[in-house]
Design an enzyme around this catalytic site. Structure first.
Site, PDB file in Angstrom:
ATOM      1  N   HIS A  48     -24.284 -13.757 -12.649  1.00 33.67           N
ATOM      2  CA  HIS A  48     -24.322 -13.173 -13.706  1.00 33.67           C
ATOM      3  C   HIS A  48     -23.756 -13.856 -15.093  1.00 33.67           C
ATOM      4  CE1 HIS A  48     -23.740  -9.562 -10.406  1.00 33.67           C
ATOM      5  NE2 HIS A  48     -24.012  -9.167 -11.240  1.00 33.67           N
ATOM      6  N   GLU A  50     -34.247  -1.560  -8.403  1.00 32.38           N
ATOM      7  CA  GLU A  50     -34.694  -2.890  -9.778  1.00 32.38           C
ATOM      8  C   GLU A  50     -36.161  -2.561  -9.593  1.00 32.38           C
ATOM      9  OE1 GLU A  50     -31.939  -3.124  -8.282  1.00 32.38           O
ATOM     10  OE2 GLU A  50     -30.155  -3.491  -9.882  1.00 32.38           O
TER      11      GLU A  50
HETATM   12  C1  LIG Z   1     -29.052  -5.027  -7.604  1.00 36.44           C
HETATM   13  C2  LIG Z   1     -27.790  -4.462  -9.106  1.00 36.44           C
HETATM   14  N1  LIG Z   1     -28.188  -3.326  -9.371  1.00 36.44           N
HETATM   15  C3  LIG Z   1     -27.276  -3.447 -10.329  1.00 36.44           C
HETATM   16  C4  LIG Z   1     -26.238  -4.245 -10.468  1.00 36.44           C
HETATM   17  C5  LIG Z   1     -25.044  -3.953 -11.299  1.00 36.44           C
HETATM   18  N2  LIG Z   1     -23.765  -3.474 -10.941  1.00 36.44           N
HETATM   19  C6  LIG Z   1     -22.797  -3.672 -10.549  1.00 36.44           C
HETATM   20  S1  LIG Z   1     -21.852  -2.558  -8.920  1.00 36.44           S
HETATM   21  C7  LIG Z   1     -22.935  -1.789  -9.538  1.00 36.44           C
HETATM   22  C8  LIG Z   1     -22.749  -0.168  -8.684  1.00 36.44           C
HETATM   23  C9  LIG Z   1     -22.427   0.053  -7.244  1.00 36.44           C
HETATM   24  O1  LIG Z   1     -22.533   0.698  -6.567  1.00 36.44           O
HETATM   25  P1  LIG Z   1     -21.918   0.863  -4.688  1.00 36.44           P
HETATM   26  O2  LIG Z   1     -23.320   0.578  -4.009  1.00 36.44           O
HETATM   27  O3  LIG Z   1     -22.135   2.934  -4.923  1.00 36.44           O
HETATM   28  O4  LIG Z   1     -20.689   0.400  -5.089  1.00 36.44           O
HETATM   29  P2  LIG Z   1     -19.393   0.539  -5.112  1.00 36.44           P
HETATM   30  O5  LIG Z   1     -19.256   0.122  -6.791  1.00 36.44           O
HETATM   31  O6  LIG Z   1     -19.318   1.722  -5.333  1.00 36.44           O
HETATM   32  O7  LIG Z   1     -18.243  -0.078  -4.400  1.00 36.44           O
HETATM   33  C10 LIG Z   1     -23.695  -1.797 -10.388  1.00 36.44           C
HETATM   34  C11 LIG Z   1     -24.776  -0.576 -10.677  1.00 36.44           C
HETATM   35  C12 LIG Z   1     -26.030  -5.810  -9.608  1.00 36.44           C
HETATM   36  N3  LIG Z   1     -24.795  -5.726 -10.049  1.00 36.44           N
HETATM   37  N4  LIG Z   1     -26.306  -5.275  -8.932  1.00 36.44           N
END
Ligand SMILES: Cc1ncc(C[n+]2csc(CCOP(=O)(O)OP(=O)(O)O)c2C)c(N)n1
Ligand SMILES: Cc1ncc(C[n+]2csc(CCOP(=O)(O)OP(=O)(O)O)c2C)c(N)n1
Ligand SMILES: [Mg+2]
Ligand SMILES: [Mg+2]
Lengths: 332, 337, 337, 332
Positions: B134, B63
């Site tokens: 959220h 971000e």
């Molecule tokens: C700081 C932040 N940015 C964006 C989001 C929205 N978001 C939730 S899960 C996610 C993907 C995360 O990917 P990863 O770290 O690979 O974990 P996975 O969900 O694949 O287990 C995003 C972008 C968030 N919750 N927090």
């Protein structure tokens, strides 16, 4: 990036770098003196000792290339061609400053010279430089963006996020770390185990290289290579320039935290006399040329200081200007 | 202007589409915004296919770098539209808004600026159970940042008109989308159009009390207004549309007429947007007010997950009606004192 | 209690010293806080030498990790005192305050908590020329975070008493030190003592107008009060000491008596702390107020560097006096309406 | 960390891991079904496909060790021993949940089981885990802290700052990256150039190792080694566990962004039937044992769901409880 043993830069470049270094030193000496003696009141972060990297970077970048630097950026600004009057006027908050008293030492910008941002928030300039590099890429311009920051800044999340983004987007960005072994008052060994900051580039799959940042020739060669890689569309490079800061973090810092021997050792390797000797011994400059460069630097600085000291402060009525382009209905 | 019925989500998509078409210097960046994903709920659907991944670009989960990159591109004249998926995540990147985007013009005395648009969404009030991290409604913070602008549309047409204004405004804008309103349908001008910032909408005219709101407060206030009308109370409803700037001329004109005001928002009541509105209205119209300005906002607690608790933390229609009653019942006392 | 004359800086140092001595679970972390540096201005001087670098630990420049680590240690029962050098830098780490520290107790229904203290400083009003990114006064944001507490001491004794309370309070606290006040001298109890949160100090008693302030507003308000007293105005001055919670009982009792209130702070006026104070006072005392509550705060601009401009952006003593006059002149009108 | 070829874990551990995996799968299937059919309304982030890593981690950690996980953490919770009723009650926001309807899927904590935090803010749990590991170090406890996160999380500033801090302070922390090749709807290739996330550890000077996260035996061996390194005071390790997520990011995600062949390929390597076959062929379990484990898992899940579905929602009056320990004069 592969490090090829390189021949020294052209004589004109070397002379230019020495000019820049003497100007940087003279400016730093003068600001330090002015503030220490109470001649003027200002916040100032001396760069004394770190001139070689800034001179090399200034010489290696094209006028159309862009630079993002920090609060400790006067040397970088001078290298990139920002006029001294502008710099001193910003530092002293005068109305003749391009920022008209609203910027200050930590926030100097000079778009004409290509310096798009200085920031007082450690690490925060790196993502902004990513955006500038993205703009260059989107415009298909052959512009390169350099961003300088300290060793301490590489521990910020902003460094990491920006470096990774620059890698993914293959941006024309050169990340220049001026490793002066201290972040404010804390030695680097207390804040990272990383042996070479340059190695941090591997985490993003782009080259990282460490150079002697007190040697303008070496720094110039490596920075030029990184800049031309970026210009050729080959993406970012991290260049770690080893150096040292002879004065405190800011004026007033008593430097108790720097072991005496470490400082003495660094001062013994002062990049300016060292480079002077080299230019002389290698026949690039004569003693007269060098003396004249030094005298010119002192004069230029003194004249700029006089202009700035005599200039008025901004008038209070100008406060609300430039908060918005369109301040319609904005609060006051 | 020709109109078409569409959802707020479609209206946002259309505004982005038209902005990308109009100006080469507009580009979008954010997490998951490119096709095939097309955004986490589809606001940017189809745009990367139409304009290329260069101009509608997926980013890492970074971000601070997303907003920093937007700011930097802005210094070079681009109009970056950066998405931060949820407003709850903005704290991670707030330095770039507070210390960079909002101050660039000022610090350079107009030589540089970062006219970015930050699109973000609030999930509060959806009853989805997304919980404390959220579901927040944080616009009050951004009203306190000189140099920034803040828009919170409540209808599909406003979403389109305000987003267009945001993108082409020369100042940085925080543009807050309300998750619970994305499905709302309404008539929307099909061609590009913009709604000036600082121009509230008088949604409903009346004489007895002015109810001021924005965003998700709007449907709720309109429901309350129906109840009040049923009781014979003639209420005027104002949707602010932007919180920075606020259209105080419209607000003050209305309250000068009704002599009573209620402010309704999903943001936490304490130190929320309503505090500034109530304070300013009172400063300007002190001797005309028949009752103290009433504020209705979220209770002073994090947002809980359970639907039974979420319903309790956010303001209810009943609370709006009750607040209006309070301003009415104050009448006698206020008139005689 | 035995007292000693000392600066606010010394008082803060003593509070930290005594907290470290009293409870093994107290530890400090932050940039440059350990000896020999002992803090960027010396607040933590000598403490790492006395208690070891384990308990007074230097950190990398990693604000998010500093607060995250404090939160995590808090989950295990430690009382971390984390320093974020300037309040302008908190946005980098705000996620850990907003989404973690302040919500932990709530989200776990009391099973876990992070009773951290975040020490930070504001440089606004020092006239040092630190400019837009190192001179902000951002406490309003933190008043809008349920689960957090906020303290802003204005005297050496308050600094010591409130910091002790902050460290041993079971809720997370943002403790704002005012750079311009660190050199202020005053009598301070030598032994450990604490001042409860939500307990304002009535600094000066009077009958005509209540001036409410905190932090750097305090010396300024006292200067204005002298001017006002010279004019025959009897003013009551209240130092809030904590902004979350606010001691409304004391504030309301005073305003009920004087019927006039002025609020003074260095924070930006618009959507600032004064808005909530003005709104609440008006809600509670509407029919008793002789004039609208006046608010004095910083103008809606970033903090400029030049001293001539900095003096213009922050509220002046004259502005406080003028605001008090405004509440007085409103009297006649307010009484007859 | 040096990777030594290791013999498989003891039979009891392997049986336990299979039990955990079947329980995780049964829980995920049941939540997915319940939400998809409208039986209950909830936010849920399925872990189906990622069970092996979570089971290995759960088996390798001691009950007194601590864990920090994410929104996609139900498998991690089960591995660490959090009761199913607690998990389902949190997900459905019931009053019998330990968080009493104030936590929800993204914010489940179970201090008794050692799960100190789940966070919905990507990356944010890592600095908190640093603090927990620091607490262990300060207490001179022999506790280890593990923190799990996704591939995408390693692009956050929080990851970088926390990893560096853990390194400098030599903390008893194991960083477990569950690399499922996607961050929400974006494939990893769009968000980093890094070939192995494990290599990012080098930037901080601690070991990083990649394992097949779908192989419980391999994951267990490596995680155990990292955990025991941490316990021995040798500092942090990053373990990258390669895996895949069979279901969408959250229920309702149509997965259009995952190429069909990629998903089919991953499903063909489903860790659960694969491990089942191995346990059978290597004689660790009989067919009857395995069937009984599976039946027990289904029963346990069904009973827990029933308990939770029948439980009441929290009463609105409980809203203001636990905002503060001491709410004196706090706003309402
Ligand atoms: C700081 C932040 N940015 C964006 C989001 C929205 N978001 C939730 S899960 C996610 C993907 C995360 O990917 P990863 O770290 O690979 O974990 P996975 O969900 O694949 O287990 C995003 C972008 C968030 N919750 N927090
Ligand atoms: C994000 C942030 N944290 C802390 C500070 C306070 N601060 C200013 S300069 C500095 C040290 C920076 O060290 P380094 O990056 O090595 O640069 P140097 O000053 O040595 O050139 C610190 C901690 C700041 N301005 N911004
Ligand atoms: Mg440094
Ligand atoms: Mg992933």
């Amino acid at each position: 990036m592969e490090m090829r043993p390189s021949s020294p830069p052209p004589a004109a470049v070397r002379r230019r770098m020495y000019e820049l270094m003497t100007l940087m030193k003279a400016a730093d000496d003068r600001m330090t003196k002015g503030i220490t003696t109470g001649e003027f009141i200002a916040v100032y972060f001396p760069h004394r000792g770190q001139e070689a990297t800034a001179a090399a970077l200034g010489a290696a970048l094209r006028p159309t290339d862009q630079l993002v630097t920090t609060y400790r950026g006067v040397h970088d600004h001078i290298g990139k061609g920002v006029p001294l009057v502008d710099l001193f006027a910003e530092i002293l908050g005068k109305d003749i400053a391009p920022g008209r008293g609203k910027a200050g030492t930590m926030h100097i910008a000079s778009p004409q010279a290509g310096v798009m941002l200085s920031t007082g928030i450690v690490g925060a300039g790196i993502p902004v430089a990513v955006g500038l590099a993205l703009a260059a890429q989107l415009e298909k311009a052959d512009r390169v963006v350099a961003v300088t920051f300290g060793d301490g800044a590489t521990n910020t999340g902003a460094f990491h996020e920006a470096a990774n983004m620059a890698a993914v987007w293959n941006l024309p960005l050169v990340l220049v770390c001026q490793n002066n072994l201290y972040g404010e008052k804390t030695p680097i060994g207390m804040t990272m185990k990383t042996k070479q900051i340059a190695d941090r580039a591997r985490a993003y799959e782009f080259p990282g290289v460490r150079v002697n940042g007190n040697d303008p020739d070496e720094a110039y060669a490596t920075l030029s290579e990184a800049i031309e890689r970026a210009r050729a569309g080959e993406g970012p490079t991290l260049v770690e320039c080893m150096t040292f800061r002879f004065r405190g973090h800011s004026i007033g810092d008593d430097m108790v935290y720097i072991p005496k021997e470490q400082l003495a050792d660094a001062e013994a390797k002062d990049p300016i006399p060292t480079y002077r000797a080299r230019l002389l011994s290698s026949g690039v400059c004569t003693e007269e040329e060098l003396s004249s460069i030094e005298a010119t630097a002192l004069n230029t600085v003194e004249e700029a200081v006089k202009t700035v000291v005599d200039a008025p402060l901004p008038s209070p009525e100008s406060l609300m200007a430039h908060v918005y382009a369109n301040p319609d209905k904005a609060p006051v | 202007m020709q109109e078409r019925e569409m959802t707020m989500l479609e209206a946002l998509n259309l505004a982005l589409d038209q902005a990308l078409a109009r100006d080469e210097r507009v580009f979008l960046l954010g997490e998951d915004i490119a096709d095939p994903a097309g955004g986490i709920v589809g606001v940017t659907q189809g745009l990367s296919t139409k304009y290329g991944h260069d101009r509608v670009r997926d980013t890492p989960i970074s971000e601070a770098a997303i907003l920093g990159a937007a700011v930097g591109a802005g210094l070079q004249g681009f109009r970056a539209v950066a998405e931060i998926m949820f407003i709850d995540l903005i704290p991670i990147a707030l330095d770039q808004i507070l210390n960079h985007a909002a101050k660039m013009r000022f610090m350079t005395s107009g030589r540089l600026s970062s006219p970015i648009t930050i699109r973000t969404a609030t999930l509060g009030g959806m009853g989805m159970g997304t919980g404390a991290t959220h579901g927040q409604t944080l616009e009050a913070w951004f009203m306190h940042i000189p140099g920034l602008k803040v828009a919170v549309p409540a209808t599909p047409a406003d979403a389109k008109g305000l987003l267009t204004t945001a993108i082409f405004d020369d100042d940085p804008v925080l543009f807050i989308e309300t998750g619970a309103l994305l499905g709302t349908r309404g008539a929307v001008p099909v061609d590009e159009f913009s709604i000036p910032f600082g121009q509230a909408e008088v949604v409903r005219s009346g004489n007895d009390v002015t109810i001021i709101t924005y965003g998700l407060g709007r449907p709720q206030v309109l429901a309350a207004a129906d109840t009040l009308a049923g009781e014979g109370v003639s209420d005027e409803v104002i949707d602010l549309r932007t919180l920075l700037p606020i259209d105080f001329p419209t607000v003050l004109e209305s309250v000068a007429k009704t002599r009573r005001a209620v402010i309704v928002h999903y943001a936490t009541r304490f130190a929320g947007p309503g505090a500034e509105l109530a304070a300013t209205i009172t400063e300007e119209l002190f001797s005309q007010l028949a009752a103290p300005v009433a504020r209705v906002g979220a209770k002073f607690a994090p947002i809980p997950q359970a639907s039974s608790l979420e319903a309790e933390v956010f303001p209810s229609v009943a609370a709006v009606v009750e607040a209006a009653h309070r301003t009415m019942s104050g009448t006698a006392e206020a008139l005689v004192r």
